[in-house]
Design an enzyme around this catalytic site. Structure first.
Site, PDB file in Angstrom:
ATOM      1  N   ALA A  13      12.341 -10.334  -7.380  1.00  0.00           N
ATOM      2  CA  ALA A  13      12.483 -11.567  -8.145  1.00  0.00           C
ATOM      3  C   ALA A  13      13.836 -11.685  -8.828  1.00  0.00           C
ATOM      4  CB  ALA A  13      11.376 -11.653  -9.187  1.00  0.00           C
ATOM      5  N   SER A  14      14.515 -10.567  -9.082  1.00  0.00           N
ATOM      6  CA  SER A  14      15.792 -10.635  -9.790  1.00  0.00           C
ATOM      7  C   SER A  14      16.962 -10.072  -8.989  1.00  0.00           C
ATOM      8  CB  SER A  14      15.699  -9.895 -11.128  1.00  0.00           C
ATOM      9  OG  SER A  14      15.344  -8.536 -10.926  1.00  0.00           O
ATOM     10  N   SER A  15      16.680  -9.317  -7.936  1.00  0.00           N
ATOM     11  CA  SER A  15      17.769  -8.743  -7.143  1.00  0.00           C
ATOM     12  C   SER A  15      17.290  -8.420  -5.741  1.00  0.00           C
ATOM     13  CB  SER A  15      18.325  -7.475  -7.813  1.00  0.00           C
ATOM     14  OG  SER A  15      17.360  -6.438  -7.789  1.00  0.00           O
ATOM     15  N   GLY A  16      18.257  -8.237  -4.871  1.00  0.00           N
ATOM     16  CA  GLY A  16      17.966  -7.829  -3.503  1.00  0.00           C
ATOM     17  C   GLY A  16      18.798  -6.620  -3.147  1.00  0.00           C
ATOM     18  N   GLY A  83       5.590 -12.931  -2.447  1.00  0.00           N
ATOM     19  CA  GLY A  83       4.693 -13.801  -1.692  1.00  0.00           C
ATOM     20  C   GLY A  83       4.694 -15.237  -2.182  1.00  0.00           C
ATOM     21  N   ASP A 237       6.185  -7.632  -0.306  1.00  0.00           N
ATOM     22  CA  ASP A 237       6.711  -6.394  -0.881  1.00  0.00           C
ATOM     23  C   ASP A 237       5.612  -5.472  -1.391  1.00  0.00           C
ATOM     24  OD1 ASP A 237       6.112  -8.046  -3.049  1.00  0.00           O
ATOM     25  OD2 ASP A 237       8.147  -8.079  -3.846  1.00  0.00           O
ATOM     26  N   THR A 238       4.528  -6.036  -1.912  1.00  0.00           N
ATOM     27  CA  THR A 238       3.429  -5.180  -2.369  1.00  0.00           C
ATOM     28  C   THR A 238       2.736  -4.515  -1.202  1.00  0.00           C
ATOM     29  OG1 THR A 238       3.096  -6.661  -4.253  1.00  0.00           O
ATOM     30  CG2 THR A 238       1.351  -5.087  -3.778  1.00  0.00           C
ATOM     31  N   THR A 259       8.263  -6.340 -11.924  1.00  0.00           N
ATOM     32  CA  THR A 259       8.149  -7.660 -12.540  1.00  0.00           C
ATOM     33  C   THR A 259       6.687  -8.058 -12.649  1.00  0.00           C
ATOM     34  OG1 THR A 259      10.298  -8.303 -11.652  1.00  0.00           O
ATOM     35  CG2 THR A 259       8.818 -10.083 -12.321  1.00  0.00           C
ATOM     36  N   GLN A 304      11.409  -8.179 -19.299  1.00  0.00           N
ATOM     37  CA  GLN A 304      12.666  -8.635 -18.693  1.00  0.00           C
ATOM     38  C   GLN A 304      13.169  -9.903 -19.375  1.00  0.00           C
ATOM     39  OE1 GLN A 304      11.552  -9.025 -14.578  1.00  0.00           O
ATOM     40  NE2 GLN A 304      11.342  -6.822 -14.275  1.00  0.00           N
TER      41      GLN A 304
END
Length: 490
Positions: A13-16, A83, A237-238, A259, A304
């Protein structure tokens, strides 16, 4: 000694990140190396909270080119992301509408409307998916109602990782684990549910048959002409994180901490009875057709946001300070819908404490301690709900993901749940991404074999639960929080 190279593109959600995994078949040694890291920031477009999807694609392409320039040619590439969010394409493959984030307010009230018009029990029996106000079911309804002219141009609807795969390869694919988060798949058939699609204003022709992880999608061609296969891994991702969690027994649970906090267990069959509905549990898809029976918990998003607002950049120091701060002075329901995306998280937490007649946390350490204690108590509540569904208590909880680096929250979780905690791996979603590729290439027999590989190469450490009178008192107060609560999932 030969080794194989695999690239995992892991977007949060905040970075890749683009990660290179090196695998030696002879010894089953597995290592990870970061190729590049980049921000993933939401932006406001035409009043909507959107993802900067073009920037993400550019960062992915740049990182892949950087890797090839270093002389490494990977055997394949995989992508995993969050998702529920979708991107629409027209017949020519061009985007239709905006890449709106699930945190946008456009779905407000639509979940309640769906329950009134279709029936809560009907939606649940069709999908077995947790009621969350931002599920794709409600996002599509919001899109169809607000932009009928755009809806009429849609030819394909793709989840975020499917869209990015399409951009790399030109090939369409609908991967099962991410598709299962939409609340649009029929639990019995594994196909898109016509009743729910009709209510959402979507057409069945927008969607292809959901495919289990491990499906080759196509090839990415670099500027130099190299052609690298792209594999549709467990793209949620989960799902990837759970794939890499070294679960050794059916009585072990997992907590993917980041997150979001996703607390659950793995099952060969779904849990979609009335008790699961009342607990608002979800049955999301996993690798090998397994189910991730879990509950979504708001997680470290609260912290965060507070750190961003208060410009706190030394999180480790804040956690250390919170460990010495009095416990359970203030407790909130971290799954209250008010915390999804408030204008000010600091003010929202403080207001929640006022409404519950709790001491109001003002300092950063007081706010952090409030969040940690509240999350630990919520973990206990959910773990007890899940154990009741199974009819069997858990014997261990595995905490994986970036949030597993928070020693205070890990210990509070162990104390609240009174369970031994295995911590790690931190890079669970990346590892699960790689695991899908290893299985697809025939280097691993199945998920269980890969989990044994993870356990050997990325050892976890054990935390034993301690007696904690403050948490015991906090549990009684947590259960007595004033009703009704606007829980995230109801």
């Amino acid at each position: 000694m030969t080794h194989r190279n695999f690239v995992a593109i892991d977007l949060g959600a905040s970075s890749g990140r683009i990660m290179l995994a090196r695998y030696q078949p002879e010894t089953q040694a597995l290592t990870l190396e970061q190729v590049s890291r980049f921000a993933n920031q939401r932006c406001q477009i035409d009043g909507y909270d959107c993802w900067d999807i073009d920037a993400l694609e550019q960062s992915i392409r740049a990182g892949l080119e950087q890797l090839l320039a270093s002389g490494v040619v990977p055997d394949s590439i995989g992508i995993d992301t969050w998702g529920v969010d979708m991107i629409m394409l027209d017949q020519a493959g061009e985007r239709v509408g905006l890449p709106v984030s699930y945190r946008d307010k456009r779905t407000h009230g639509l979940m309640a409307q769906a329950q009134r018009e279709l029936g809560r029990d009907v939606i649940w029996q069709h999908t077995g998916i947790q009621f969350l106000p931002f599920n794709t079911l409600y996002q599509l309804r919001a899109f169809s109602q607000a932009h009928p002219e755009q809806r009429d141009r849609v030819a394909h609807a793709l989840m975020i990782p499917d869209y990015l795969q399409y951009r790399l390869t030109g090939q369409l694919n609908w991967e099962y684990t991410n598709a299962s988060t939409t609340q649009l798949l029929n639990l019995a058939t594994g196909e898109w549910d016509s009743t729910l699609l009709n209510w959402a204003g979507a057409h069945a022709g927008w969607f292809g048959k959901p495919q289990l992880p491990g499906m080759p999608v196509g090839e990415w061609q670099s500027r130099s002409g190299a052609r690298i296969p792209v594999v549709a891994v467990a793209t949620h991702d989960t799902a990837s994180a759970v794939l890499a969690t070294p679960l050794a027994h059916s009585d072990e649970a997992y907590l993917c901490s980041g997150t979001w906090s996703l607390l659950g267990f793995e099952s060969r069959t779904p849990f979609n009875d009335h008790a699961a509905l009342e607990a608002n549990i979800t049955n999301e898809g996993g690798a090998e057709g397994r189910y991730r029976v879990l509950k979504n918990i708001m997680g470290l998003w609260l912290l965060q946001r507070i750190c961003d607002e208060l410009q706190i950049d030394n999180l480790c120091a804040l956690i250390d300070e919170a460990a010495h701060y009095p416990a359970c002075l203030s407790i909130i329901d971290a799954n209250d819908a008010r915390f999804i995306n408030p204008a000010s998280m600091v003010r929202e937490v403080q207001d929640a404490c006022v409404e519950q007649a709790m001491p109001v946390p003002h300092s950063p350490v007081a706010l952090a301690r409030c969040i940690f204690d509240s999350l630990a108590l919520l973990y206990r509540q959910v773990s007890e709900e899940l154990a009741a569904l199974r009819g069997t208590a858990f014997t261990r909880l595995h905490i994986v993901g970036g949030g597993s680096q928070n020693p205070l929250l890990n210990q509070l979780c162990a104390n609240a749940c009174q369970l031994p905690i295995s911590v790690g791996p931190v890079e669970a979603s990346t590892l699960g991404n790689v695991g899908s590729q290893l299985i697809a290439h025939g280097e691993m027999a199945d998920v269980n074999a890969f989990r044994r590989c993870v356990a050997r190469n990325f050892p976890s450490h054990l935390i034993q639960p301690l007696s904690d009178s403050a948490l015991t008192d906090g549990w009684l107060r947590f259960q007595a929080l004033k009703q009704p609560r606007k829980e995230l999932c109801l």
